[in-house]
Write an enzyme that holds these catalytic residues in place. Structure first.
Site, short mmCIF file in Angstrom:
data_model
loop_
_atom_site.label_atom_id
_atom_site.label_comp_id
_atom_site.label_asym_id
_atom_site.label_seq_id
_atom_site.Cartn_x
_atom_site.Cartn_y
_atom_site.Cartn_z
N SER A 55 0.86 -1.23 -0.05
CA SER A 55 -0.08 -0.21 -0.05
C SER A 55 0.87 1.30 0.07
O SER A 55 0.37 2.39 -0.61
CB SER A 55 -1.00 0.11 1.27
OG SER A 55 -0.25 0.00 2.42
N LEU A 77 -4.34 -2.63 -22.14
CA LEU A 77 -4.02 -1.82 -20.96
C LEU A 77 -4.94 -1.36 -19.96
O LEU A 77 -4.71 -1.19 -19.01
CB LEU A 77 -3.34 -0.26 -21.79
CG LEU A 77 -1.67 -0.26 -22.03
CD1 LEU A 77 -1.49 0.88 -22.84
CD2 LEU A 77 -1.13 -0.61 -20.67
N VAL A 78 -6.22 -0.89 -20.66
CA VAL A 78 -7.18 -0.20 -19.78
C VAL A 78 -8.14 -1.43 -18.88
O VAL A 78 -8.65 -1.04 -18.20
CB VAL A 78 -8.24 0.53 -20.71
CG1 VAL A 78 -7.58 1.62 -21.54
CG2 VAL A 78 -8.79 -0.52 -21.60
N GLN A 87 -6.81 8.65 -24.29
CA GLN A 87 -6.48 7.98 -25.54
C GLN A 87 -6.89 8.73 -26.89
O GLN A 87 -7.61 9.44 -26.80
CB GLN A 87 -7.12 6.60 -25.69
CG GLN A 87 -6.80 5.65 -26.84
CD GLN A 87 -7.18 4.38 -26.96
OE1 GLN A 87 -7.82 3.84 -26.07
NE2 GLN A 87 -6.49 3.53 -27.87
N MET A 88 -6.17 8.58 -27.74
CA MET A 88 -6.30 9.39 -29.04
C MET A 88 -7.75 9.13 -29.65
O MET A 88 -7.80 7.90 -29.69
CB MET A 88 -5.20 8.97 -30.07
CG MET A 88 -5.35 10.06 -31.49
SD MET A 88 -3.87 9.38 -32.62
CE MET A 88 -4.53 7.71 -32.95
N SER A 89 -8.36 9.85 -29.85
CA SER A 89 -9.81 9.85 -30.57
C SER A 89 -9.65 9.69 -32.18
O SER A 89 -9.28 10.37 -32.67
CB SER A 89 -11.00 10.90 -30.13
OG SER A 89 -11.93 10.76 -30.76
N ALA A 158 2.96 3.08 -8.18
CA ALA A 158 3.91 2.28 -8.29
C ALA A 158 3.62 0.80 -7.90
O ALA A 158 3.89 -0.27 -8.29
CB ALA A 158 5.17 2.26 -7.21
N ARG A 159 2.39 0.72 -6.84
CA ARG A 159 1.78 -0.54 -6.61
C ARG A 159 1.09 -1.06 -7.63
O ARG A 159 1.17 -2.17 -8.02
CB ARG A 159 0.84 -0.18 -5.64
CG ARG A 159 -0.05 -1.51 -5.10
CD ARG A 159 -1.03 -1.37 -4.07
NE ARG A 159 -1.41 -2.71 -3.53
CZ ARG A 159 -1.99 -2.67 -2.43
NH1 ARG A 159 -2.49 -1.84 -1.76
NH2 ARG A 159 -2.51 -3.83 -2.00
N ARG A 168 2.22 -8.71 -17.18
CA ARG A 168 2.44 -8.35 -18.52
C ARG A 168 3.91 -8.60 -18.68
O ARG A 168 4.35 -8.51 -19.98
CB ARG A 168 2.20 -6.91 -18.63
CG ARG A 168 0.90 -6.57 -18.47
CD ARG A 168 -0.39 -7.68 -19.21
NE ARG A 168 -1.58 -7.18 -19.04
CZ ARG A 168 -2.65 -7.64 -19.88
NH1 ARG A 168 -2.43 -8.83 -20.42
NH2 ARG A 168 -3.84 -7.21 -19.71
#
EC number: 2.1.1.148
Length: 257
Positions: A55, A77-78, A87-89, A158-159, A168
């Protein structure tokens, strides 16, 4: 693919170390900030990570610009939900001309490059036909392939990065998201090597929970005399094969050269 760390908590390592120590101390922040040495920072980070007290890692934040990846990768990723994404639209930033560069997986590059290139070109032409017929951008993009390139800004603490890397960096992860993870790790280790010293795929994380002396990902990649205690990793790879499996995972970066 381009992965760049664009912003982060500058004193993240010290912040995490102080937070870890304050959980066991009656003294406040100012005292620990003034008195904590570099050696103590490393000790308290190590203690928190190896005992699963993650934590405290949440106090250090990192923002990445990830460019030139596919929608396949961005959708993966999401799924890491303790994070922020922009994100780019393809509604407002139409993928035209040099901005239409769909990603070709290495397996297809070797076996069926002409097939995928033809499919990408047909999708591109059909996209423009729909626009010319008056179809709105938000609807015309439905014909674009999953491989269409995109850019995304990602912020994780960082967690969450430890959790992200555990999944991944593993060789079982899909090749593109795995390459992104290795590149993100390279970026954070440049600025906070102590904080991310014990990061790795799940096989390393779980191994360190049962070892007297922890191992690091760098040691696994560079030394041939590393022996695992675990009989098998959580993905089912037997002990004798874990070292090779981890090294094979990083080979994904060779696809990007």
């Amino acid at each position: 693919m381009n992965v760049k760390l664009v912003s982060y908590t500058r004193d993240g390592e010290k912040v995490v170390a102080i937070a870890s120590k304050m959980s066991r101390s009656r003294k406040g922040w100012d005292y620990h900030e003034k008195t904590m040495t570099d050696e103590e920072i490393e000790v308290w980070i190590r203690d928190a990570i190896l005992h699963g007290y993650w934590s405290v890692l949440e106090h250090s934040i990192y923002t990445f610009s990830i460019e030139g990846i596919s929608r396949v990768a961005s959708h993966q990723l999401v799924r890491h939900r303790v994070a922020s994404y922009t994100q780019m639209s393809h509604r407002f930033a139409k993928p035209i001309d040099e901005y239409y560069k769909p990603i070709t997986p290495p397996s297809i590059e070797k076996r069926a490059k002409e097939i995928i290139e033809k499919a990408y070109q047909e999708a591109y032409e059909n996209y423009f036909k729909l626009l010319q017929d008056g179809v709105p951008e938000e609807d015309a993009r439905y014909v674009l392939p999953n491989g269409v390139n995109t850019n995304i800004v990602v912020t994780m603490n960082a967690r969450e990065l430890y959790n992200f890397f555990a999944l991944r960096l593993c060789s079982r992860a899909q090749w593109e998201i795995r390459a992104i993870a290795w590149k993100m790790l390279e970026e954070v280790k440049k600025v906070h090597p102590r904080l991310f010293r014990y990061v790795g795929p799940n096989c390393i994380i779980h191994e360190n929970f049962i070892r007297n002396e922890p191992i690091t990902l760098d040691e696994v990649l560079q030394k041939d005399n590393i022996e695992f205690i675990s009989q098998r990793c959580i993905e089912g790879v037997m002990r004798d094969g874990i070292l090779k499996c981890i090294r094979n995972s990083k080979h994904v970066l060779e696809y990007l050269k």
